[in-house]
Design a protein around this motif. Structure first.
Motif, PDB file in Angstrom:
ATOM      1  N   LEU A  44     -29.098  13.751  -7.555  1.00  0.00           N
ATOM      2  CA  LEU A  44     -27.644  13.702  -7.392  1.00  0.00           C
ATOM      3  C   LEU A  44     -27.204  12.322  -6.909  1.00  0.00           C
ATOM      4  O   LEU A  44     -26.171  11.798  -7.339  1.00  0.00           O
ATOM      5  CB  LEU A  44     -27.189  14.785  -6.411  1.00  0.00           C
ATOM      6  CG  LEU A  44     -27.284  16.223  -6.934  1.00  0.00           C
ATOM      7  CD1 LEU A  44     -27.075  17.207  -5.793  1.00  0.00           C
ATOM      8  CD2 LEU A  44     -26.258  16.465  -8.041  1.00  0.00           C
ATOM      9  N   GLY A  45     -28.018  11.721  -6.030  1.00  0.00           N
ATOM     10  CA  GLY A  45     -27.704  10.381  -5.558  1.00  0.00           C
ATOM     11  C   GLY A  45     -27.776   9.335  -6.657  1.00  0.00           C
ATOM     12  O   GLY A  45     -26.945   8.414  -6.722  1.00  0.00           O
ATOM     13  N   LEU A  46     -28.751   9.477  -7.551  1.00  0.00           N
ATOM     14  CA  LEU A  46     -28.889   8.531  -8.662  1.00  0.00           C
ATOM     15  C   LEU A  46     -27.695   8.628  -9.613  1.00  0.00           C
ATOM     16  O   LEU A  46     -27.188   7.611 -10.101  1.00  0.00           O
ATOM     17  CB  LEU A  46     -30.185   8.798  -9.428  1.00  0.00           C
ATOM     18  CG  LEU A  46     -31.488   8.538  -8.663  1.00  0.00           C
ATOM     19  CD1 LEU A  46     -32.689   8.934  -9.504  1.00  0.00           C
ATOM     20  CD2 LEU A  46     -31.588   7.080  -8.247  1.00  0.00           C
ATOM     21  N   LEU A  47     -27.242   9.846  -9.884  1.00  0.00           N
ATOM     22  CA  LEU A  47     -26.082  10.012 -10.754  1.00  0.00           C
ATOM     23  C   LEU A  47     -24.837   9.389 -10.131  1.00  0.00           C
ATOM     24  O   LEU A  47     -24.016   8.789 -10.823  1.00  0.00           O
ATOM     25  CB  LEU A  47     -25.847  11.493 -11.055  1.00  0.00           C
ATOM     26  CG  LEU A  47     -26.455  11.967 -12.387  1.00  0.00           C
ATOM     27  CD1 LEU A  47     -27.963  11.908 -12.367  1.00  0.00           C
ATOM     28  CD2 LEU A  47     -25.984  13.373 -12.732  1.00  0.00           C
ATOM     29  N   GLU A  48     -24.731   9.530  -8.829  1.00  0.00           N
ATOM     30  CA  GLU A  48     -23.589   8.907  -8.137  1.00  0.00           C
ATOM     31  C   GLU A  48     -23.648   7.394  -8.263  1.00  0.00           C
ATOM     32  O   GLU A  48     -22.624   6.739  -8.509  1.00  0.00           O
ATOM     33  CB  GLU A  48     -23.604   9.315  -6.662  1.00  0.00           C
ATOM     34  CG  GLU A  48     -22.410   8.806  -5.879  1.00  0.00           C
ATOM     35  CD  GLU A  48     -22.396   9.302  -4.441  1.00  0.00           C
ATOM     36  OE1 GLU A  48     -21.613   8.745  -3.644  1.00  0.00           O
ATOM     37  OE2 GLU A  48     -23.159  10.228  -4.113  1.00  0.00           O
ATOM     38  N   ARG A  49     -24.848   6.821  -8.132  1.00  0.00           N
ATOM     39  CA  ARG A  49     -25.003   5.369  -8.262  1.00  0.00           C
ATOM     40  C   ARG A  49     -24.669   4.892  -9.670  1.00  0.00           C
ATOM     41  O   ARG A  49     -24.223   3.756  -9.871  1.00  0.00           O
ATOM     42  CB  ARG A  49     -26.431   4.968  -7.886  1.00  0.00           C
ATOM     43  CG  ARG A  49     -26.645   4.906  -6.382  1.00  0.00           C
ATOM     44  CD  ARG A  49     -28.078   5.138  -5.966  1.00  0.00           C
ATOM     45  NE  ARG A  49     -29.021   4.176  -6.513  1.00  0.00           N
ATOM     46  CZ  ARG A  49     -30.327   4.210  -6.260  1.00  0.00           C
ATOM     47  NH1 ARG A  49     -30.824   5.165  -5.481  1.00  0.00           N
ATOM     48  NH2 ARG A  49     -31.134   3.307  -6.783  1.00  0.00           N
ATOM     49  N   LEU A  50     -24.862   5.769 -10.661  1.00  0.00           N
ATOM     50  CA  LEU A  50     -24.549   5.422 -12.049  1.00  0.00           C
ATOM     51  C   LEU A  50     -23.096   5.750 -12.409  1.00  0.00           C
ATOM     52  O   LEU A  50     -22.684   5.581 -13.563  1.00  0.00           O
ATOM     53  CB  LEU A  50     -25.497   6.149 -13.000  1.00  0.00           C
ATOM     54  CG  LEU A  50     -26.947   5.639 -13.011  1.00  0.00           C
ATOM     55  CD1 LEU A  50     -27.845   6.595 -13.775  1.00  0.00           C
ATOM     56  CD2 LEU A  50     -27.036   4.235 -13.594  1.00  0.00           C
ATOM     57  N   GLY A  51     -22.342   6.253 -11.437  1.00  0.00           N
ATOM     58  CA  GLY A  51     -20.932   6.535 -11.678  1.00  0.00           C
ATOM     59  C   GLY A  51     -20.682   7.756 -12.535  1.00  0.00           C
ATOM     60  O   GLY A  51     -19.650   7.851 -13.215  1.00  0.00           O
ATOM     61  N   ALA A  52     -21.617   8.716 -12.501  1.00  0.00           N
ATOM     62  CA  ALA A  52     -21.474   9.909 -13.340  1.00  0.00           C
ATOM     63  C   ALA A  52     -20.456  10.871 -12.743  1.00  0.00           C
ATOM     64  O   ALA A  52     -20.299  10.973 -11.532  1.00  0.00           O
ATOM     65  CB  ALA A  52     -22.823  10.608 -13.482  1.00  0.00           C
TER      66      ALA A  52
END
Length: 241
Positions: free
Chosen positions: A135-143
């Motif tokens: 979930l943190g990675l998706l947030e970093r990718l602006g998803a």
């Protein structure tokens, strides 16, 4: 894996999907199918077992995918697709790396090795940690759920991530991940292993080199247990023997 009890009507509905059949010599398997590459990834699969009492049990890598096919629900079209994969699950040294890409950027995070040791391993804490990392990675990718489809690897470490993503509102497809993300993950995980002190990372699944096999890596750890055992996935049965 998702495991549920089903009845004969459900078995017949699965058969009517006319998915590609998979040969299985297990006498208790009455149906084994995989994805057709259109409605579901070819890496998706499901098996139906009948026990001695005649009861049916369904085992599948993703139950929701099967339910969508049975209900005739098509995958929604989204503007973006983000892929999620992992590296290091089969490696006895260190944690597990989770990666995500939008096709241009690759972001990674670690599930720490401590999650694969002692009581934390027994509690399967790594599943929650992997979900949080994803979930943190998706947030970093602006998803955002409203415009992003997530494709996630079938690996067991991603079981909790798959459900967490759906709870967050994302449409999730389970399947095989290849290309940029897989290549970049392997490279970054190899660098992580080198920093731990292991002399040269190789994937134990793909090598016949005695130093690179699973047992060879375990032997390297056990040569200096006081220093190296804290870096190992000691919750695994191999280290308990």
């Amino acid at each position: 894996m998702d495991v549920v009890t089903i009845d004969e009507k459900c078995l017949e509905r699965i058969r009517k999907l006319r998915l590609p059949m998979v040969k299985d010599n297990n006498p208790y398997v009455v149906l084994s199918v995989r994805g057709d590459g259109v409605r579901a990834s070819e890496k998706w699969n499901a098996k139906v077992y009948r026990n001695k009492k005649g009861r049916l049990k369904l085992v599948t890598v993703d139950l929701k995918t099967l339910q969508d096919m049975m209900e005739g629900r098509a995958l929604p079209t989204k503007k973006r697709t983000i892929q999620v994969d992992d590296a290091g699950w089969g490696f006895p040294l260190g944690g597990v790396m989770i990666g995500a890409t939008d096709g241009m950027r690759v972001e990674t995070a670690m599930v720490p090795v401590e999650c694969f040791q002692g009581e934390r391993f027994e509690r399967k804490e790594y599943l929650k940690q992997a979900a949080t990392a994803t979930l943190g990675l998706l947030e970093r990718l602006g998803a955002r759920p409203e415009d992003t489809m997530v494709e996630i690897c079938t690996g067991y470490v991603n079981v909790g991530s798959k459900e967490a993503l759906r709870e967050a509102g994302y449409d999730v497809r389970v399947g095989e991940i290849a290309g940029l993300l897989q290549e970049e993950l392997e490279k970054r995980f190899a660098e992580y292993v080198r920093k731990l002190g292991y002399p040269g990372y190789v994937d134990p699944k793909t090598t016949h080199d005695s130093k690179g096999t699973f047992e060879g890596i375990v032997k390297w750890i056990e040569e200096s247990p006081g220093e190296r055992m804290r870096l190992a996935k000691t919750g695994w049965r191999r280290f308990k023997r």
